[in-house]
Design an enzyme around this catalytic site. Structure first.
Site, PDB file in Angstrom:
ATOM      1  N   SER A  97      16.657   3.723   1.888  1.00 40.97           N
ATOM      2  CA  SER A  97      16.295   3.332   3.245  1.00 40.97           C
ATOM      3  C   SER A  97      17.098   4.076   4.310  1.00 40.97           C
ATOM      4  O   SER A  97      16.654   4.215   5.430  1.00 40.97           O
ATOM      5  CB  SER A  97      16.493   1.824   3.410  1.00 40.97           C
ATOM      6  OG  SER A  97      15.614   1.121   2.565  1.00 40.97           O
ATOM      7  N   GLY A 150       5.515  11.191  -4.245  1.00 39.02           N
ATOM      8  CA  GLY A 150       4.137  11.245  -4.712  1.00 39.02           C
ATOM      9  C   GLY A 150       3.572  12.648  -4.596  1.00 39.02           C
ATOM     10  O   GLY A 150       3.831  13.334  -3.602  1.00 39.02           O
ATOM     11  N   ARG A 164     -16.188 -22.221 -12.195  1.00 38.48           N
ATOM     12  CA  ARG A 164     -15.405 -22.776 -13.282  1.00 38.48           C
ATOM     13  C   ARG A 164     -15.239 -24.281 -13.101  1.00 38.48           C
ATOM     14  O   ARG A 164     -14.825 -24.752 -12.049  1.00 38.48           O
ATOM     15  CB  ARG A 164     -14.025 -22.133 -13.284  1.00 38.48           C
ATOM     16  CG  ARG A 164     -13.069 -22.689 -14.314  1.00 38.48           C
ATOM     17  CD  ARG A 164     -13.434 -22.251 -15.702  1.00 38.48           C
ATOM     18  NE  ARG A 164     -12.417 -22.586 -16.690  1.00 38.48           N
ATOM     19  CZ  ARG A 164     -12.453 -22.173 -17.953  1.00 38.48           C
ATOM     20  NH1 ARG A 164     -13.475 -21.438 -18.380  1.00 38.48           N
ATOM     21  NH2 ARG A 164     -11.509 -22.504 -18.797  1.00 38.48           N
ATOM     22  N   THR A 219       8.081  -2.257  -0.757  1.00 34.55           N
ATOM     23  CA  THR A 219       9.232  -1.356  -0.759  1.00 34.55           C
ATOM     24  C   THR A 219       8.948  -0.032  -0.055  1.00 34.55           C
ATOM     25  O   THR A 219       9.752   0.460   0.720  1.00 34.55           O
ATOM     26  CB  THR A 219       9.672  -1.085  -2.219  1.00 34.55           C
ATOM     27  OG1 THR A 219      10.044  -2.317  -2.824  1.00 34.55           O
ATOM     28  CG2 THR A 219      10.829  -0.112  -2.263  1.00 34.55           C
ATOM     29  N   GLU A 265       7.281   3.099   2.233  1.00 40.55           N
ATOM     30  CA  GLU A 265       7.098   3.205   3.697  1.00 40.55           C
ATOM     31  C   GLU A 265       8.020   2.226   4.424  1.00 40.55           C
ATOM     32  O   GLU A 265       7.677   1.702   5.480  1.00 40.55           O
ATOM     33  CB  GLU A 265       5.636   2.955   4.096  1.00 40.55           C
ATOM     34  CG  GLU A 265       4.650   3.939   3.512  1.00 40.55           C
ATOM     35  CD  GLU A 265       4.703   5.298   4.190  1.00 40.55           C
ATOM     36  OE1 GLU A 265       5.038   5.362   5.375  1.00 40.55           O
ATOM     37  OE2 GLU A 265       4.405   6.303   3.510  1.00 40.55           O
ATOM     38  N   ASP A 293      11.416  -0.481   3.187  1.00 42.22           N
ATOM     39  CA  ASP A 293      11.656  -1.777   2.551  1.00 42.22           C
ATOM     40  C   ASP A 293      11.451  -2.888   3.586  1.00 42.22           C
ATOM     41  O   ASP A 293      11.927  -2.804   4.711  1.00 42.22           O
ATOM     42  CB  ASP A 293      13.099  -1.811   2.018  1.00 42.22           C
ATOM     43  CG  ASP A 293      13.479  -3.185   1.513  1.00 42.22           C
ATOM     44  OD1 ASP A 293      13.154  -3.489   0.360  1.00 42.22           O
ATOM     45  OD2 ASP A 293      14.080  -3.957   2.283  1.00 42.22           O
TER      46      ASP A 293
END
Lengths: 677, 677
Positions: free
Chosen positions: A181, A214, A346, A457, A459, A461
């Site tokens: 961070s 990434g 259900r 987390t 972009e 925290d």
């Protein structure tokens, strides 16, 4: 009551059932519903149109694309990791060819020229496989965004057209293993070699390698690398450089690449680590919108203050936060659509009849589990619309004021934090509400859970982001606020008169406004109806202002008592986070209230009004201890709010299906043959 | 304060800092810690011995086995599903050979003859790969347990020796696709054919197939099948049969097996679906401990009431619930050990110094995230020790009273629910506290999260289990309580005088006891110290009794007003669940308090006392709104509790590492090279 003989009198004897709550007679109530109100007729298409807003066409294009590539949901399970990465890349490129992923880029390079459209497209993509979403975010948001926002014409001309088509794949190399961070402290260094007219990029120490990047492990040819710029022995702080990292599939000279390996989810994205060993790039590789180095090695920036320069560069990241927040909110819609449709088919246990089991959704507890989350999803959707709209305005030049931009950054940070925590919580609750079937991969939750987990987390925290929000509020977005670290913030606030902070938070004006709006005058909090939106908003605003003033007071008191500022901050930190959360929750509720107020009269407005009330009362209920502690909620009223929530759930029950249908999640994306078919 | 000019006076002005909270002078406080108290010296080995209790040897055997097969943590990632299933099976068989998995079986068949030891072994296994854990649970707990508990000597002689070694693999075929939690309504039928002296087992309708059955998809040769017994046209309710389902790897005749496919986690366990098409088994295949069919087709059971018969059979499942609860609690220890050790090496942002970043664990917010979960893990560990001990007593014949058994079932259900929800929450919080690194599979959380997720669902959905707890409390474990469905329970309670319920909950006695114990007399809740365990316990007990009486009142009121009992139940359901949770939380705290009180004086006792206080105050804080609403907590005291929690966290900070080390999780099981090495 027997307990009263020994205990002090219960301050809140159960009040008599109100008319609304009285059991109807003579015919039995249908289970779960509430027949004292006519069931509204929901116009699903109109509601979808409301949710889609001005970008309905864009969202529909994405829906079409998602349906066309629906097989990716299965391929995520069946392909091995390497093959799935390639498949994700192919899908991204094919989607790019439809214009879906380039909407935020200038038209002259083949983009759509509409920043807002790019948010709408990205968000909607979150209905599908999330590796595709994140790959799009990495390539077009982070990498493309850095080139566009931090670069100048030479970079735009060189890269934009190719990156928009995906012909040039890139990555965004900011985070380091040792510095998650705290980007300002990163350890990669770019030294200017004036003789060669080149920058030399180097990973200087263990832990200074880039990590979790990434697109780095397999596909990126270039990276935007954030490094400490040094010119002639002088440091100028973090700047960004375009660095080729791969040629013909092999790492470029001086670059070491490692795969981050298997992850909890998002395994269609190739995250990796990068090390640089004296990698040379030309002077023009510096993304020089905010600072430049001349050939002879003179550093220049229009922004003199290094801290502010850094945060100005970082400010361009706000788009990514807006995107991730929207992604989390839309992933929640998928989970809710599945869980609510499952609960409508259900049956489990005979509860109202001796012969037939009851639908899950007719159980009060099941409604209590799912409907407040449904309401919050609507609320966050509209809050996201506001922040995306503001972001569009800033990046389209419609809004140029510095303060507007700072407020946007704060709002984006807060919405991202709340939206992604909401996703984690909602998806978990929906999984549990689908029982063992929810655990089978075919029923969608496995991927939804695993893939979205890291949204809290990346972009930014969430905890760190909420501190950013609080810092903005405490310093009133002062010019210097961005560059203040925690020590600086503590000292800044401690240096203010408490009255200054309190004045800033406009608590006076608030109370004047509340007195005018609500019937109760100074007793507004006791006399207004709990279903009055002005009451609900006033409650949230009171909490926010009070918490902020409390943080300021605590900071001052600690410093005045001679404590270490870091220790003061550590002790106040949970209050800081609560204040930021309270602020953001107020913004979210405002967005929802504004949206409902603007709707034409009719059943859809009635239904969204119910959802808005449910959302607001759920927020107040969740923090009712605080409101009682601070004299804004009586015990009687607190219990009334809890009862109202039950009653709102029963009124929403008959239209629950329509409310999730209105999200417009393509049927193919729900998958879950065991749950909804 | 400026806000006060317009708002009503804040009922709780910030009280002056207490001595304990006063900033120390003159030297600066070390960040995060609290230097006003001497740091206790924790004896880690002694604490481990305390946690391990009477089964230290058993736990150490499992630790050794886990370390020996540590490669399974990586194999979970690297092997494909089929290969991983085989690997898990092999590990289970090799562990079985050490005696680890057969401890609960009679010695004459090769078992260890100690039920309690089997819980200790199972729990400890949760430090490792959880597919191994669940496979052990399926084979030795569910399958083996059914043969042992529901069968008689002929079944024991035929199967026990081979199943203890794992030479005979089996499965436990109860759950059906159409009937998850409502086992009594399942649709598989076993018809007795008197001419042939055989039962004919048939899946009668869509949805009546068995589902999620562990060991069914690949390894089981036989199944214990639960089916509706029909003899001469008469139904006798659900009974269990031993049915061969696979021979030489192929499904037996009339049996169809389908793989449940990829799951969110636990992919080393081969879950499957089973259909039976007129599968014939001999009369002796009926597990006939509680009921039998004679050759000529006469049904006989010593338990005449079919409902009670069913629940007596089901009662043998309690061991499985005890095991799963313990598994969840121990999996939480792994997550906490990783997150706390990471927070002791990871630095982020400069907070107390201009030059060095601070350790995560020195941030107040980080302590607030992790330490209450650490404290609750200790609390649940000791509560689990109590329930496992009681279960040992029941199954070893030390306790034979019916009521004791019913209370055990209730306690096991509650502890399982709280222990597994705790695991989900703790693992999630710990993952987030480890940031992006926590998302990489190598760092353990991916598997921990995915594998434990279904713990809240299997061996009884947690929500359904808490309803079972409440039913027991409301009916005082009446003889008929087990067989009551929800309708029956509502009618039963509505038929009581409210005073009966209140009397049962001993609220009178409670208040007398509290008055005697605590200094404040009738004002005990205001005059006792918040760190007084008697005060903390009295608070939890008050809440529990009050909630139960409230549920009873609401049920009565609804029925008296002529509402449909199902509708009444639906509206009260959230109160039912809260009451059950309140009851179980009280039991958990009692277990922790008792344990601490029994410790010899010394630093370890001091430290566990801090944890116990933190756990208790965190529980009260989380529900402080309720306590305020019910007149048992003043605003001043509520705020004091929140401050005390911060103070306790600072005192625990210096010994946090020792507290997770004491869990004795083998170092190999922590893996997480990026986080702790």
């Amino acid at each position: 009551m027997a307990t009263d003989t020994a205990a002090p009198a219960d301050p809140a004897p159960e009040p008599p059932e109100t008319v609304e709550e009285a059991p109807p007679a003579p015919r039995p109530t249908p289970p779960g519903g509430d027949d004292k109100f006519p069931v509204p007729q929901v116009d699903v298409a109109a509601l979808t149109a409301l949710l889609d807003g001005r970008y309905a066409d864009v969202r529909n294009l994405v829906r079409t694309n998602l349906a066309a590539y629906a097989s990716i949901l299965e391929e995520q399970e069946t392909l091995d990791r390497a093959a799935f990465r390639e498949r994700v890349k192919d899908v991204v490129l094919e989607m790019a060819a439809t214009g879906q992923t380039g909407m935020g880029f200038p038209e002259e390079y083949g983009g759509g020229g509409d920043v807002g459209a790019s948010f709408a497209a990205f968000e909607t993509l979150a209905f599908g496989d999330l590796s595709v979403l994140v790959k799009v975010g990495v390539q077009f948001g982070l990498f493309g965004g850095a080139i566009l926002q931090l670069g100048t014409k030479r970079h735009h001309d060189a890269y934009l057209a190719d990156l928009i088509t995906g012909q040039l794949m890139g990555c965004f190399a900011m985070t380091e293993t040792g510095h998650g961070s705290n980007v300002q402290a990163l350890g990669t260094v770019a030294t200017y070699d004036a003789d060669a007219g080149e920058f030399v990029i180097t990973t200087t120490e263990p832990g200074a390698n880039k990590d979790y990047i990434g697109n780095a492990a397999a596909h990126a040819e270039v990276a935007v690398v954030f490094a400490q710029l040094e010119v002639a022995g002088e440091g100028h702080g973090v700047h960004a450089f375009v660095v080729p990292i791969r040629r013909d599939g092999e790492p470029a000279e001086g670059v070491r690449i490692e795969d981050d390996g298997l992850k909890m989810g998002l395994n269609g994205v190739d995250n990796g680590k990068l090390w640089f060993d004296h990698v040379r790039v030309p002077r023009e590789a510096l993304l020089n919108r905010f600072a430049d180095v001349s050939e002879d090695g003179t550093y220049h920036s229009d922004i003199e203050n290094p801290g502010r320069r850094f945060f100005t560069m970082l400010g361009t990241l706000v788009q990514g936060r807006v995107c991730v927040g929207g992604g989390g909110i839309n992933a929640s819609k998928v989970a809710l659509a599945i869980a609510i449709r499952y609960a409508l088919r259900r049956r489990q246990f005979e509860a109202t009849s001796e012969t037939e089991e009851d639908l899950l959704l007719d159980y009060g507890q099941h409604q209590r589990r799912l409907f407040p989350l449904l309401a919050s999803t609507y609320a966050l959707h509209f809050a996201q619309e506001v922040v995306a709209g503001q972001c569009h305005d800033v990046f389209s030049g419609n809004q140029t004021a510095e303060k507007f931009r700072r407020e946007l950054e704060s709002r984006a940070a807060g919405t991202k934090a709340l939206g992604t925590w909401h996703a984690t919580r909602t998806i978990q609750e929906c999984r549990e509400a689908c029982g063992g079937a929810g655990y089978l991969a075919v029923n969608r939750f496995a991927a939804l859970k695993a893939d979205t987990d890291v949204f809290t987390t990346f972009e930014g925290d969430n905890t760190v982001l909420l501190q950013l929000v609080a810092k903005g509020l405490l310093t009133d977005y002062a010019g210097e606020f961005e560059e203040m670290d925690q020590l600086g913030m503590v000292r800044f606030v401690a240096g203010l008169a408490v009255e200054t902070v309190v004045e800033r938070t406009s608590v006076h004006k608030l109370f004047e406004r509340v007195r005018d709006l609500l019937p109760g005058g100074d007793r507004w909090d006791q006399e207004a109806g709990v279903l009055d939106s002005d009451y609900q908003l006033a409650m949230l605003r009171f909490r926010e202002e009070h918490m902020l003033a409390g943080v300021a007071r605590r900071l001052k008191r600690g410093i005045d008592a001679g404590m270490n500022p870091g220790e003061v901050f550590s002790r106040v930190q949970d209050h800081v986070i609560h204040a930021a959360r309270a602020h953001t929750e107020r913004l979210v509720l405002e967005a929802f209230v504004d949206k409902v107020r603007g709707m034409p009269e009719g059943d859809d407005k009635v239904v969204l009004g119910l959802l808005c009330d449910l959302h607001a009362l759920s927020l107040i209920e969740a923090d009712r201890a605080w409101f009682m502690e601070h004299g804004r909620l009586t015990v009687v009223r607190s219990k009334e709010i809890s009862r109202r929530i039950g009653s709102l759930c029963r009124r929403i029950r008959p239209v629950a299906r329509e409310l999730v249908d209105a999200f417009g999640v393509p049927e193919e994306m729900l998958r879950s043959p065991d749950l909804i078919s």
